[in-house]
Design a protein around this motif. Sequence first.
Motif, PDB file in Angstrom:
ATOM      1  N   UNK A 284       0.821  -1.211   0.000  1.00 17.97           N
ATOM      2  CA  UNK A 284       0.000   0.000   0.000  1.00 17.97           C
ATOM      3  C   UNK A 284       0.857   1.264   0.000  1.00 17.97           C
ATOM      4  N   UNK A 285       1.957   1.247   0.746  1.00 13.41           N
ATOM      5  CA  UNK A 285       2.860   2.397   0.748  1.00 13.41           C
ATOM      6  C   UNK A 285       3.448   2.626  -0.633  1.00 13.41           C
ATOM      7  N   UNK A 286       3.815   1.539  -1.311  1.00 10.00           N
ATOM      8  CA  UNK A 286       4.389   1.656  -2.655  1.00 10.00           C
ATOM      9  C   UNK A 286       3.354   2.183  -3.644  1.00 10.00           C
ATOM     10  N   UNK A 287       2.126   1.686  -3.533  1.00  7.78           N
ATOM     11  CA  UNK A 287       1.067   2.180  -4.427  1.00  7.78           C
ATOM     12  C   UNK A 287       0.873   3.680  -4.243  1.00  7.78           C
ATOM     13  N   UNK A 288       0.777   4.118  -2.993  1.00  8.86           N
ATOM     14  CA  UNK A 288       0.567   5.545  -2.736  1.00  8.86           C
ATOM     15  C   UNK A 288       1.751   6.375  -3.205  1.00  8.86           C
ATOM     16  N   UNK A 289       2.959   5.906  -2.923  1.00 11.35           N
ATOM     17  CA  UNK A 289       4.145   6.681  -3.279  1.00 11.35           C
ATOM     18  C   UNK A 289       4.273   6.828  -4.795  1.00 11.35           C
ATOM     19  N   UNK A 290       4.180   5.744  -5.528  1.00  9.35           N
ATOM     20  CA  UNK A 290       4.419   5.793  -6.971  1.00  9.35           C
ATOM     21  C   UNK A 290       3.229   6.337  -7.758  1.00  9.35           C
ATOM     22  N   UNK A 291       2.072   6.434  -7.121  1.00  8.04           N
ATOM     23  CA  UNK A 291       0.900   6.972  -7.821  1.00  8.04           C
ATOM     24  C   UNK A 291       1.128   8.384  -8.331  1.00  8.04           C
ATOM     25  N   UNK A 292       1.922   9.158  -7.621  1.00 12.52           N
ATOM     26  CA  UNK A 292       2.180  10.541  -8.037  1.00 12.52           C
ATOM     27  C   UNK A 292       2.725  10.590  -9.456  1.00 12.52           C
ATOM     28  N   UNK A 293       3.783   9.844  -9.698  1.00 12.35           N
ATOM     29  CA  UNK A 293       4.400   9.855 -11.021  1.00 12.35           C
ATOM     30  C   UNK A 293       3.554   9.113 -12.047  1.00 12.35           C
TER      31      UNK A 293
END
Length: 245
Positions: free
Chosen positions: A134-143
């Motif tokens: 979930x942290x990875x999904x949220x973090x990379x969603x920006x780009x």
Amino acid sequence: MTQLPQLHADLFLADGGAETTLIFDDGIDLPYFAAFPLLDDPDGRAALTRYFERYAGIAERDGTGIVLETATWRANPDWAARRGYDGNRLDRVNRAAVDMLLDVRAKFAATVVISGCVGPRGDAYRPETIMSRDEAREYHSTQIRTLADTEADLVTAMTLTNVPEATGIADAAREAGAQVVISFTVETDGRLPRGDALGDAVRAVDEDTNGYRKLRERFPRLTVLGGCCGTDHRHVDAISRAFSG
């Protein structure tokens, strides 16, 4: 970004390692191995354009397709902040990277697929902290949301070191409506930096995301030949000559 429209070539090449080429062949300083700031500098843009046009020229000559990766491997929030980029500048530079490849595509008769390049949050070879899915999904969603809002044809996440980050990226791409390719870093023993076997990592991401390998099943003619760090246009030129005849 709901499908891959450029499927008219039987063979697709890929570009090599942009950062290593720019550093070691062109003598350009890239702090943190980040190429995206070159998009804000006229000389840097010229260097990137030369780099991409070499590959597009090879594909045009040999009648192959070419997948070109945007210069955005480091253009995610943490790495961008180290280069002084806030959210607005980061959004703009990701879009500019796609626009550059649209300009390249317009100059050549080759079939050019534009891939929005996504890199890991941490070090690609010596990961220190592993995010949850979930942290990875949220973090990379920006780009990924930015890239999905451009004319890029797909997103490619490369040099990933662990399954949760890869799975989170696949989740982010699905939410953004983007096709995604996942690629891991492997050591000389064929394992990921933290010891996972490559096959196990691929299966884990497939099972958790309904199978990103379905891309290959849907597009059986899409064969990509290229490289990564240390590969430049001379290697791809030789590969293209050998396979295209």
